[in-house]
Design a protein around this motif. Structure first.
Motif, short mmCIF file in Angstrom:
data_model
loop_
_atom_site.label_atom_id
_atom_site.label_comp_id
_atom_site.label_asym_id
_atom_site.label_seq_id
_atom_site.Cartn_x
_atom_site.Cartn_y
_atom_site.Cartn_z
N GLY A 11 0.78 -1.23 0.00
CA GLY A 11 0.00 0.00 0.00
C GLY A 11 0.82 1.29 0.00
O GLY A 11 0.29 2.36 0.13
N HIS A 12 2.11 1.18 -0.15
CA HIS A 12 2.96 2.37 -0.15
C HIS A 12 3.01 2.95 -1.55
O HIS A 12 3.67 2.41 -2.44
CB HIS A 12 4.36 2.00 0.33
N SER A 13 2.31 4.03 -1.77
CA SER A 13 2.16 4.57 -3.12
C SER A 13 3.44 5.20 -3.67
O SER A 13 3.56 5.38 -4.86
CB SER A 13 1.02 5.58 -3.16
N GLY A 14 4.40 5.52 -2.82
CA GLY A 14 5.61 6.17 -3.29
C GLY A 14 6.67 5.19 -3.76
O GLY A 14 7.64 5.58 -4.38
N ALA A 15 6.51 3.90 -3.45
CA ALA A 15 7.52 2.92 -3.80
C ALA A 15 7.44 2.60 -5.29
O ALA A 15 6.37 2.50 -5.85
CB ALA A 15 7.32 1.64 -2.99
N ALA A 16 8.59 2.46 -5.89
CA ALA A 16 8.64 2.11 -7.31
C ALA A 16 9.78 1.12 -7.52
O ALA A 16 10.83 1.24 -6.91
CB ALA A 16 8.85 3.34 -8.16
N LEU A 17 9.55 0.16 -8.37
CA LEU A 17 10.57 -0.81 -8.72
C LEU A 17 10.70 -0.84 -10.23
O LEU A 17 9.70 -0.79 -10.94
CB LEU A 17 10.18 -2.21 -8.23
N ILE A 18 11.91 -0.92 -10.71
CA ILE A 18 12.14 -1.06 -12.14
C ILE A 18 12.12 -2.55 -12.45
O ILE A 18 12.85 -3.33 -11.84
CB ILE A 18 13.47 -0.42 -12.56
N ARG A 20 12.46 -5.41 -15.43
CA ARG A 20 12.97 -5.61 -16.79
C ARG A 20 12.71 -7.02 -17.32
O ARG A 20 12.95 -7.28 -18.49
CB ARG A 20 14.47 -5.31 -16.82
N THR A 21 12.24 -7.91 -16.45
CA THR A 21 11.97 -9.28 -16.91
C THR A 21 10.65 -9.77 -16.33
O THR A 21 10.17 -9.27 -15.30
CB THR A 21 13.08 -10.25 -16.47
N ALA A 22 10.10 -10.78 -16.99
CA ALA A 22 8.87 -11.41 -16.49
C ALA A 22 9.13 -12.05 -15.13
O ALA A 22 8.26 -12.06 -14.27
CB ALA A 22 8.38 -12.45 -17.50
N ALA A 23 10.34 -12.56 -14.92
CA ALA A 23 10.69 -13.19 -13.64
C ALA A 23 10.67 -12.16 -12.51
O ALA A 23 10.21 -12.45 -11.40
CB ALA A 23 12.05 -13.86 -13.74
N GLU A 24 11.18 -10.96 -12.77
CA GLU A 24 11.16 -9.91 -11.75
C GLU A 24 9.73 -9.52 -11.40
O GLU A 24 9.40 -9.34 -10.23
CB GLU A 24 11.94 -8.68 -12.23
N LEU A 25 8.89 -9.40 -12.41
CA LEU A 25 7.49 -9.07 -12.16
C LEU A 25 6.81 -10.20 -11.38
O LEU A 25 6.04 -9.95 -10.45
CB LEU A 25 6.75 -8.83 -13.48
N GLY A 26 7.13 -11.43 -11.71
CA GLY A 26 6.59 -12.57 -10.98
C GLY A 26 6.96 -12.56 -9.51
O GLY A 26 6.14 -12.87 -8.65
N THR A 27 8.18 -12.16 -9.22
CA THR A 27 8.63 -12.06 -7.83
C THR A 27 7.83 -11.00 -7.08
O THR A 27 7.42 -11.21 -5.94
CB THR A 27 10.14 -11.74 -7.77
N ILE A 28 7.58 -9.89 -7.72
CA ILE A 28 6.79 -8.83 -7.10
C ILE A 28 5.36 -9.31 -6.82
O ILE A 28 4.82 -9.08 -5.73
CB ILE A 28 6.78 -7.56 -7.98
N VAL A 29 4.78 -9.99 -7.78
CA VAL A 29 3.42 -10.52 -7.61
C VAL A 29 3.39 -11.50 -6.44
O VAL A 29 2.52 -11.43 -5.57
CB VAL A 29 2.91 -11.18 -8.92
N GLY A 77 -3.60 -4.72 -5.77
CA GLY A 77 -3.39 -3.33 -5.38
C GLY A 77 -2.12 -2.73 -5.97
O GLY A 77 -1.56 -1.78 -5.44
N LEU A 78 -1.67 -3.30 -7.08
CA LEU A 78 -0.47 -2.82 -7.75
C LEU A 78 -0.87 -2.23 -9.10
O LEU A 78 -1.93 -2.53 -9.63
CB LEU A 78 0.52 -3.97 -7.97
N GLU A 79 0.00 -1.40 -9.65
CA GLU A 79 -0.25 -0.86 -10.98
C GLU A 79 1.05 -0.79 -11.76
O GLU A 79 2.14 -0.70 -11.18
CB GLU A 79 -0.90 0.53 -10.91
N LEU A 80 0.92 -0.83 -13.04
CA LEU A 80 2.06 -0.75 -13.94
C LEU A 80 2.18 0.69 -14.44
O LEU A 80 1.19 1.26 -14.91
CB LEU A 80 1.86 -1.71 -15.13
N VAL A 81 3.36 1.26 -14.32
CA VAL A 81 3.62 2.62 -14.79
C VAL A 81 4.71 2.53 -15.84
O VAL A 81 5.76 1.93 -15.60
CB VAL A 81 4.07 3.54 -13.63
#
Length: 90
Positions: A11-18, A20-29, A77-81
């Protein structure tokens, strides 16, 4: 490859992660799902989708449909920017 916690604040709206791979996105999910104390089958049920989709996203399968990934991000509760890359010095 060992998992490293992302310390992605729920829920921290200021946090951002770059990402670059589907694996990184999977880890976030996966991390966000665990923070919400949901099992993969729970998330699939909430999203009215198959458990296989959640497994594939978390494993970083690169052929998962983009809209389905966006739907799961929204449920968590995540979004892609999308933004222009910062220029690099050569």
């Amino acid at each position: 490859m060992p998992e490293t916690p992302l310390n992605f604040p729920l829920g921290h709206s200021g946090a951002a992660l770059i990402v670059r791979t589907a694996a990184e996105l999977g880890t976030i999910v996966r991390e966000q799902r665990r923070e919400l104390k949901l099992r993969q089958i729970d998330l699939a049920g909430i999203g009215n989708t198959g458990n296989r989709l959640i497994v594939d996203i978390e494993k970083g399968k690169p052929t998962v449909q983009v809209q389905k990934v966006l739907d799961v991000l929204d449920l968590l509760g995540l979004e892609l920017v999308v933004r222009q890359k910062a220029s690099r010095s050569l």
